[in-house]
Design a protein around this motif. Structure first.
Motif, PDB file in Angstrom:
ATOM      1  N   ALA A  62      36.727  62.843 -12.378  1.00  0.00           N
ATOM      2  CA  ALA A  62      36.023  61.667 -11.869  1.00  0.00           C
ATOM      3  C   ALA A  62      36.946  60.455 -11.882  1.00  0.00           C
ATOM      4  O   ALA A  62      37.015  59.691 -10.911  1.00  0.00           O
ATOM      5  CB  ALA A  62      34.766  61.405 -12.701  1.00  0.00           C
TER       6      ALA A  62
ATOM      7  N   ALA B 120      38.344  58.235  -8.684  1.00  0.00           N
ATOM      8  CA  ALA B 120      38.159  56.792  -8.578  1.00  0.00           C
ATOM      9  C   ALA B 120      39.501  56.087  -8.409  1.00  0.00           C
ATOM     10  O   ALA B 120      39.642  55.161  -7.598  1.00  0.00           O
ATOM     11  CB  ALA B 120      37.436  56.267  -9.824  1.00  0.00           C
TER      12      ALA B 120
ATOM     13  N   ARG C 253      31.853  49.523 -14.243  1.00  0.00           N
ATOM     14  CA  ARG C 253      31.023  50.317 -13.325  1.00  0.00           C
ATOM     15  C   ARG C 253      31.640  51.687 -13.077  1.00  0.00           C
ATOM     16  O   ARG C 253      30.927  52.691 -12.956  1.00  0.00           O
ATOM     17  CB  ARG C 253      30.852  49.574 -12.001  1.00  0.00           C
ATOM     18  CG  ARG C 253      29.914  48.382 -12.078  1.00  0.00           C
ATOM     19  CD  ARG C 253      29.751  47.723 -10.719  1.00  0.00           C
ATOM     20  NE  ARG C 253      29.167  48.626  -9.731  1.00  0.00           N
ATOM     21  CZ  ARG C 253      29.060  48.342  -8.442  1.00  0.00           C
ATOM     22  NH1 ARG C 253      29.531  47.186  -7.983  1.00  0.00           N
ATOM     23  NH2 ARG C 253      28.507  49.190  -7.609  1.00  0.00           N
ATOM     24  N   THR C 254      32.966  51.739 -12.996  1.00  0.00           N
ATOM     25  CA  THR C 254      33.642  53.026 -12.790  1.00  0.00           C
ATOM     26  C   THR C 254      33.369  53.970 -13.946  1.00  0.00           C
ATOM     27  O   THR C 254      33.030  55.144 -13.745  1.00  0.00           O
ATOM     28  CB  THR C 254      35.158  52.812 -12.645  1.00  0.00           C
ATOM     29  OG1 THR C 254      35.420  51.934 -11.550  1.00  0.00           O
ATOM     30  CG2 THR C 254      35.872  54.140 -12.402  1.00  0.00           C
TER      31      THR C 254
ATOM     32  N   ALA D 222      30.890  53.783 -16.033  1.00  0.00           N
ATOM     33  CA  ALA D 222      29.459  54.107 -16.031  1.00  0.00           C
ATOM     34  C   ALA D 222      29.150  55.208 -15.018  1.00  0.00           C
ATOM     35  O   ALA D 222      28.327  56.098 -15.278  1.00  0.00           O
ATOM     36  CB  ALA D 222      28.637  52.861 -15.721  1.00  0.00           C
ATOM     37  N   TRP D 223      29.820  55.141 -13.856  1.00  0.00           N
ATOM     38  CA  TRP D 223      29.646  56.197 -12.844  1.00  0.00           C
ATOM     39  C   TRP D 223      30.126  57.538 -13.377  1.00  0.00           C
ATOM     40  O   TRP D 223      29.443  58.558 -13.240  1.00  0.00           O
ATOM     41  CB  TRP D 223      30.423  55.807 -11.586  1.00  0.00           C
ATOM     42  CG  TRP D 223      30.572  56.916 -10.584  1.00  0.00           C
ATOM     43  CD1 TRP D 223      29.620  57.387  -9.726  1.00  0.00           C
ATOM     44  CD2 TRP D 223      31.744  57.702 -10.343  1.00  0.00           C
ATOM     45  NE1 TRP D 223      30.132  58.417  -8.965  1.00  0.00           N
ATOM     46  CE2 TRP D 223      31.432  58.626  -9.319  1.00  0.00           C
ATOM     47  CE3 TRP D 223      33.035  57.702 -10.879  1.00  0.00           C
ATOM     48  CZ2 TRP D 223      32.359  59.540  -8.834  1.00  0.00           C
ATOM     49  CZ3 TRP D 223      33.956  58.614 -10.402  1.00  0.00           C
ATOM     50  CH2 TRP D 223      33.617  59.523  -9.390  1.00  0.00           C
ATOM     51  N   LYS D 224      31.292  57.526 -14.022  1.00  0.00           N
ATOM     52  CA  LYS D 224      31.837  58.747 -14.626  1.00  0.00           C
ATOM     53  C   LYS D 224      30.886  59.282 -15.684  1.00  0.00           C
ATOM     54  O   LYS D 224      30.585  60.490 -15.728  1.00  0.00           O
ATOM     55  CB  LYS D 224      33.220  58.435 -15.213  1.00  0.00           C
ATOM     56  CG  LYS D 224      33.905  59.587 -15.908  1.00  0.00           C
ATOM     57  CD  LYS D 224      33.706  59.564 -17.407  1.00  0.00           C
ATOM     58  CE  LYS D 224      34.293  58.346 -18.081  1.00  0.00           C
ATOM     59  NZ  LYS D 224      34.094  58.388 -19.554  1.00  0.00           N
ATOM     60  N   ASP D 225      30.378  58.390 -16.543  1.00  0.00           N
ATOM     61  CA  ASP D 225      29.456  58.812 -17.605  1.00  0.00           C
ATOM     62  C   ASP D 225      28.148  59.350 -17.037  1.00  0.00           C
ATOM     63  O   ASP D 225      27.527  60.244 -17.627  1.00  0.00           O
ATOM     64  CB  ASP D 225      29.163  57.638 -18.547  1.00  0.00           C
ATOM     65  CG  ASP D 225      30.367  57.245 -19.392  1.00  0.00           C
ATOM     66  OD1 ASP D 225      31.305  58.055 -19.492  1.00  0.00           O
ATOM     67  OD2 ASP D 225      30.366  56.125 -19.946  1.00  0.00           O
ATOM     68  N   GLY D 226      27.741  58.815 -15.885  1.00  0.00           N
ATOM     69  CA  GLY D 226      26.526  59.312 -15.243  1.00  0.00           C
ATOM     70  C   GLY D 226      26.670  60.754 -14.802  1.00  0.00           C
ATOM     71  O   GLY D 226      25.725  61.562 -14.931  1.00  0.00           O
ATOM     72  N   ILE D 227      27.836  61.097 -14.276  1.00  0.00           N
ATOM     73  CA  ILE D 227      28.094  62.485 -13.884  1.00  0.00           C
ATOM     74  C   ILE D 227      28.047  63.386 -15.106  1.00  0.00           C
ATOM     75  O   ILE D 227      27.418  64.462 -15.099  1.00  0.00           O
ATOM     76  CB  ILE D 227      29.461  62.590 -13.187  1.00  0.00           C
ATOM     77  CG1 ILE D 227      29.447  61.831 -11.863  1.00  0.00           C
ATOM     78  CG2 ILE D 227      29.840  64.060 -12.948  1.00  0.00           C
ATOM     79  CD1 ILE D 227      30.804  61.722 -11.203  1.00  0.00           C
TER      80      ILE D 227
END
Length: 474
Positions: free
Chosen positions: A53, A57, A93-94, A96-101
């Motif tokens: 991820a 990014a 935000r990057t 957080a996006w990675k952690d969401g995955i």
């Protein structure tokens, strides 16, 4: 203290452990899985998934910056030369996006375990003997559950190797910390030019860090074929990554902001560093959870297992990184599935024809089976050929013409024994490479299979055709 009983007890919920649990549940084997952190282990939480991820990014940000500079041959720009818009990245935000995955995938693993009747016990296991463990919750020194079992599956995974003269802490980080950065360091020194160091070092360079890679060997990716490494080294040069090869790391200086190194001629130097990523390998997690109480036969740092993943103690099994090299998530998954089936009464052995290995550098590298050098060492007469992506239409359209696909086959019967590739997105070719070897395919089988156009896969067919002496597009 509560006592639970089960047929199969799995210690560790990484790729090997959770797959073993799911398969055992499918087969009706009463199963308990103990995991101290989130299901998914290193791979899903602090390894394979979050690193890919972050790499994606970083690559997207790097492309956006090139468009802003009005240098893209695609004609994409963010303004005129006089008033170009400089892209910015919101690192919070990057991450957080990675952690969401990661959260979505680990939640999915938990749901699959529950669906298949596997009891997940959250906490850290300590082995008492080959049939008994005690589990303590995170943050507690007292065990709250005792579990007795008929079969014990050890799937404890691995840890980053720490340099004794440069322990983790402060500016010195492992891949775990590198995957959740609070900021992008101005100067990053990466110790180790293996796949982990280069994957993350490349990502940080694309995110804006000045990156220096220090490697004791005389080239990057020393475990890989030199021809495969050349396009990666060239790409690092274009990115501005500094390589210090044949150079040893001596430690940090007194103020903790510079790394002491020594080159092959004995000359010492200091490298400025806001952060230092130590990526010199991983080791099996064998300490801290009572493994020594089993007195298992070891193979170096790893637990010695046979072709069914049995250890030297009856009904105690070990899979994945605990069982040594290659430390790959997909190997652990296959071993976990096999052990679950054996425990259920099926007859299985772990004897894959080939296990793919992928290096997610830029460009990517895929290795499956034997290289020409491997075959030569084994005394096998071969026919081999490669096809360059510079002659592949799809590679041109995605601006990734560096690299090639290479096939290795026995000369006597044209049976394929190896594939290697380096190039953009070649990781997606790994499955086809592995299947061809597992199925015993010959050059004629690949050459005679219609490959979709335009795709990178055409280079696979063309490599086989070239090995037979009649490539069409070169």
């Amino acid at each position: 203290m509560e006592t639970l009983h089960t047929t199969l007890l799995i210690i560790g919920g990484g790729p090997g452990g959770y797959v073993a649990g799911i398969r055992a549940g499918q087969l009706g084997v009463p199963t308990i899985l103990v995991e101290g952190a989130s299901p998914g282990g290193t791979c899903l939480n602090i390894g394979c998934i979050p690193s890919k991820a972050l790499i994606h990014a970083a690559d997207a940000f790097c492309k956006a910056r090139s468009y802003a500079a009005e240098t893209s041959p695609l004609g994409i720009s963010f303004g005129t030369a006089a008033a170009a818009v400089e892209p910015r990245i919101d690192l919070e935000r990057t991450v957080a996006w990675k952690d969401g995955i990661v959260k979505k995938l680990t939640g999915g693993v938990g749901a699959l375990l529950k669906k298949n009747g596997v009891k997940l016990v959250e906490g850290w296991a300590t082995i008492l003997d080959g049939k008994t463990v005690e589990v303590r919750p995170e943050g507690s020194s007292e065990a709250t559950v005792r579990i007795r079992c008929e079969h014990m599956l050890l799937a404890g995974g691995s840890l980053p190797v720490e340099l004794p003269f440069m322990p983790f802490g402060g500016p010195v980080i492992s891949s775990t910390e590198a995957l959740s950065p609070g900021d992008i360091p101005q100067r990053l020194v990466v110790v180790g030019a293996g796949y982990i160091g280069l994957e993350l070092g490349t990502a940080y360079r694309k995110l804006g860090s000045q990156v220096t890679v220090v490697e004791a060997a005389d080239r990057i990716l020393p475990a890989y074929d030199a021809d495969l490494v050349k396009p990666v080294a060239a790409a690092l040069g274009r990115l501005g990554v500094e390589l210090r090869l044949a150079t040893s790391v001596l430690g940090m200086d007194e103020d903790g902001r510079r790394v002491r190194v020594r080159d092959a001629s004995g000359v010492e130097a200091l490298l400025e560093a806001d952060r230092v990523l130590v990526a010199v390998g991983r080791k099996p997690r064998t300490v801290g959870w009572g493994l020594e109480n089993l007195m298992l036969e070891m193979d170096g740092r790893a637990i010695k297992v046979d072709d069914q993943c049995r250890t030297s103690m009856r009904n105690v099994w070990a899979i994945g990184d605990l069982a040594g090299e290659p430390m790959l998530a997909h190997r652990a998954m296959a071993q976990g599935e096999m052990v679950a089936e054996i425990v259920s009464g099926k007859r299985r052995h772990f004897a894959p024809a080939a296990i793919p290995a992928v290096c997610f550098t830029d460009p990517e590298i895929v290795v499956v089976g034997m290289s020409p050098l491997d075959a030569d060492k084994a005394g096998i007469e071969i026919v081999t050929a490669n096809f360059p992506f510079s002659a592949n239409g799809r590679a041109m359209t995605i601006e990734s013409t560096d690299g090639f696909v290479r096939v290795v086959a026995r000369k006597s019967d044209h049976r394929i024994i190896g594939w290697q590739a380096v190039g953009g997105a070649v990781s997606e070719l790994a499955a086809g490479f592995t299947q061809s070897i597992e199925l015993g395919a010959q050059l004629e089988d690949i050459a005679g299979t219609i490959h979709a156009h335009p795709t990178l896969g055409e280079a696979v067919q063309e490599a086989a055709l070239r090995a037979l002496g009649h490539a069409l597009h070169i």
